[in-house]
Design a protein around this motif. Sequence first.
Motif, PDB file in Angstrom:
ATOM      1  N   SER A  65       0.723  -1.248   0.093  1.00 45.52           N
ATOM      2  CA  SER A  65       0.050   0.050   0.159  1.00 45.52           C
ATOM      3  C   SER A  65       0.793   1.149   0.064  1.00 45.52           C
ATOM      4  N   ILE A  66       0.138   2.340  -0.446  1.00 48.64           N
ATOM      5  CA  ILE A  66       0.836   3.604  -0.579  1.00 48.64           C
ATOM      6  C   ILE A  66       0.002   4.540   0.253  1.00 48.64           C
ATOM      7  N   ILE A  67       0.781   4.998   1.453  1.00 49.64           N
ATOM      8  CA  ILE A  67       0.031   5.860   2.585  1.00 49.64           C
ATOM      9  C   ILE A  67       0.703   7.319   2.199  1.00 49.64           C
ATOM     10  N   SER A  68       0.000   8.300   2.049  1.00 50.13           N
ATOM     11  CA  SER A  68       0.761   9.621   1.952  1.00 50.13           C
ATOM     12  C   SER A  68      -0.263  10.719   2.546  1.00 50.13           C
ATOM     13  N   GLY A  69       0.573  11.579   3.149  1.00 45.73           N
ATOM     14  CA  GLY A  69       0.030  12.623   4.327  1.00 45.73           C
ATOM     15  C   GLY A  69       1.257  13.557   4.831  1.00 45.73           C
ATOM     16  N   LEU A  70       0.811  13.939   5.973  1.00 46.00           N
ATOM     17  CA  LEU A  70       1.625  15.054   6.880  1.00 46.00           C
ATOM     18  C   LEU A  70       2.042  14.315   7.969  1.00 46.00           C
ATOM     19  N   LEU A  71       3.661  14.259   8.025  1.00 47.95           N
ATOM     20  CA  LEU A  71       4.117  13.650   9.153  1.00 47.95           C
ATOM     21  C   LEU A  71       4.063  14.799  10.321  1.00 47.95           C
ATOM     22  N   SER A 114       8.571   4.146  17.662  1.00 49.64           N
ATOM     23  CA  SER A 114       8.173   3.006  17.142  1.00 49.64           C
ATOM     24  C   SER A 114       6.890   3.107  16.301  1.00 49.64           C
ATOM     25  N   TYR A 115       6.170   4.414  16.546  1.00 52.58           N
ATOM     26  CA  TYR A 115       5.075   4.617  15.786  1.00 52.58           C
ATOM     27  C   TYR A 115       5.413   5.978  15.010  1.00 52.58           C
ATOM     28  N   ILE A 116       4.742   5.906  13.758  1.00 49.58           N
ATOM     29  CA  ILE A 116       4.417   7.353  12.793  1.00 49.58           C
ATOM     30  C   ILE A 116       3.143   7.778  12.787  1.00 49.58           C
ATOM     31  N   HIS A 117       2.977   9.067  12.659  1.00 47.34           N
ATOM     32  CA  HIS A 117       1.789   9.587  12.878  1.00 47.34           C
ATOM     33  C   HIS A 117       1.583  10.575  11.668  1.00 47.34           C
ATOM     34  N   LEU A 118       0.498  10.455  11.047  1.00 48.24           N
ATOM     35  CA  LEU A 118       0.239  11.339   9.759  1.00 48.24           C
ATOM     36  C   LEU A 118      -1.094  12.097  10.202  1.00 48.24           C
ATOM     37  N   ALA A 119      -1.136  13.027   9.633  1.00 44.14           N
ATOM     38  CA  ALA A 119      -2.492  14.073   9.368  1.00 44.14           C
ATOM     39  C   ALA A 119      -2.915  14.175   7.907  1.00 44.14           C
ATOM     40  N   ASP A 120      -4.107  14.227   7.463  1.00 47.55           N
ATOM     41  CA  ASP A 120      -4.408  14.110   6.172  1.00 47.55           C
ATOM     42  C   ASP A 120      -3.973  13.148   5.341  1.00 47.55           C
ATOM     43  N   ALA A 121      -3.964  11.952   5.899  1.00 49.63           N
ATOM     44  CA  ALA A 121      -3.498  10.689   5.331  1.00 49.63           C
ATOM     45  C   ALA A 121      -4.633  10.307   4.313  1.00 49.63           C
ATOM     46  N   ARG A 122      -4.003   9.654   3.208  1.00 50.35           N
ATOM     47  CA  ARG A 122      -4.857   8.779   2.228  1.00 50.35           C
ATOM     48  C   ARG A 122      -3.889   7.551   2.119  1.00 50.35           C
ATOM     49  N   VAL A 123      -4.808   6.513   1.629  1.00 49.96           N
ATOM     50  CA  VAL A 123      -4.246   5.419   1.117  1.00 49.96           C
ATOM     51  C   VAL A 123      -4.501   5.380  -0.294  1.00 49.96           C
ATOM     52  N   PHE A 124      -3.549   5.239  -1.222  1.00 53.14           N
ATOM     53  CA  PHE A 124      -3.784   5.154  -2.515  1.00 53.14           C
ATOM     54  C   PHE A 124      -3.763   4.029  -3.256  1.00 53.14           C
ATOM     55  N   GLU A 125      -4.548   3.802  -4.009  1.00 53.68           N
ATOM     56  CA  GLU A 125      -4.812   2.291  -4.822  1.00 53.68           C
ATOM     57  C   GLU A 125      -3.917   2.482  -6.278  1.00 53.68           C
ATOM     58  N   PRO A 126      -3.609   1.342  -6.659  1.00 54.23           N
ATOM     59  CA  PRO A 126      -3.014   1.246  -8.011  1.00 54.23           C
ATOM     60  C   PRO A 126      -3.491   2.019  -9.077  1.00 54.23           C
ATOM     61  N   SER A 127      -4.818   2.374  -8.995  1.00 53.08           N
ATOM     62  CA  SER A 127      -5.330   3.163 -10.134  1.00 53.08           C
ATOM     63  C   SER A 127      -5.007   4.786  -9.929  1.00 53.08           C
ATOM     64  N   GLY A 128      -4.501   5.329  -8.762  1.00 49.76           N
ATOM     65  CA  GLY A 128      -4.493   6.476  -8.284  1.00 49.76           C
ATOM     66  C   GLY A 128      -5.518   6.954  -7.322  1.00 49.76           C
ATOM     67  N   ARG A 129      -6.425   6.380  -7.309  1.00 45.05           N
ATOM     68  CA  ARG A 129      -7.528   7.094  -6.393  1.00 45.05           C
ATOM     69  C   ARG A 129      -7.067   6.649  -5.087  1.00 45.05           C
ATOM     70  N   GLY A 155       7.479  14.401   0.631  1.00 43.52           N
ATOM     71  CA  GLY A 155       6.407  14.929  -0.173  1.00 43.52           C
ATOM     72  C   GLY A 155       5.160  13.823  -0.175  1.00 43.52           C
ATOM     73  N   SER A 156       4.056  14.552  -0.042  1.00 47.82           N
ATOM     74  CA  SER A 156       2.882  13.824  -0.030  1.00 47.82           C
ATOM     75  C   SER A 156       2.392  13.880  -1.393  1.00 47.82           C
ATOM     76  N   LEU A 157       1.471  12.887  -1.763  1.00 53.80           N
ATOM     77  CA  LEU A 157       0.926  12.783  -3.167  1.00 53.80           C
ATOM     78  C   LEU A 157      -0.559  13.491  -3.278  1.00 53.80           C
ATOM     79  N   SER A 158      -0.748  13.970  -4.456  1.00 54.58           N
ATOM     80  CA  SER A 158      -2.253  14.859  -4.425  1.00 54.58           C
ATOM     81  C   SER A 158      -3.120  13.913  -5.312  1.00 54.58           C
ATOM     82  N   VAL A 159      -4.089  14.465  -4.779  1.00 53.12           N
ATOM     83  CA  VAL A 159      -5.447  13.557  -5.339  1.00 53.12           C
ATOM     84  C   VAL A 159      -5.848  14.226  -6.646  1.00 53.12           C
TER      85      VAL A 159
END
Length: 150
Positions: free
Chosen positions: A51-57, A105-120, A143-147
């Motif tokens: 999975s690809i998870i993108s957001g703000l650390l 041990s843990y990482i925290h993101l805000a405004d996080a999204r999980v991206f599908e292979p299609s880009g959605r 850098g975070s991915l945009s929708v």
Amino acid sequence: MDEITEENTTMPMQDTPTPVPPDIDWLLQDLVSLANRTGMTIGITLHIGGSIISGLLIGGGQYFRQFAETFAAGFPEGDFASGMRSAYERHAKLYEDTDDDSLPSYIHLADARVFEPSGRSIPSESGTLWRGRISSVAGFHIGSLSVTRR
């Protein structure tokens, strides 16, 4: 005078600044530590189990303060909601000790999204708070991915 050679002019490089298990990225741990200690935020994209998870650390303290507000908002305002908010806000105090040298041990993101292979992305409209184990991260980039809207 001694001859200058590559052997006596290069500093030995150490790949890891502190001993960490080989399955944990020390650089990612360092970035998370910095966010926890200073409140720094930065866009980041994580690769975890396909999975690809993108957001703000964000730091753990900020995560738990936002989590407490979001969670308590799901209840009618009153003593119960206030108690829930307080219960989760307490966890933020774990991250307020700036002298703590333990590795996160843990990482925290805000405004996080999980991206599908299609880009959605999931969620598609706005991101969410996200928490995960650093040891589960296979790779990352700044850098975070945009929708993209179609």
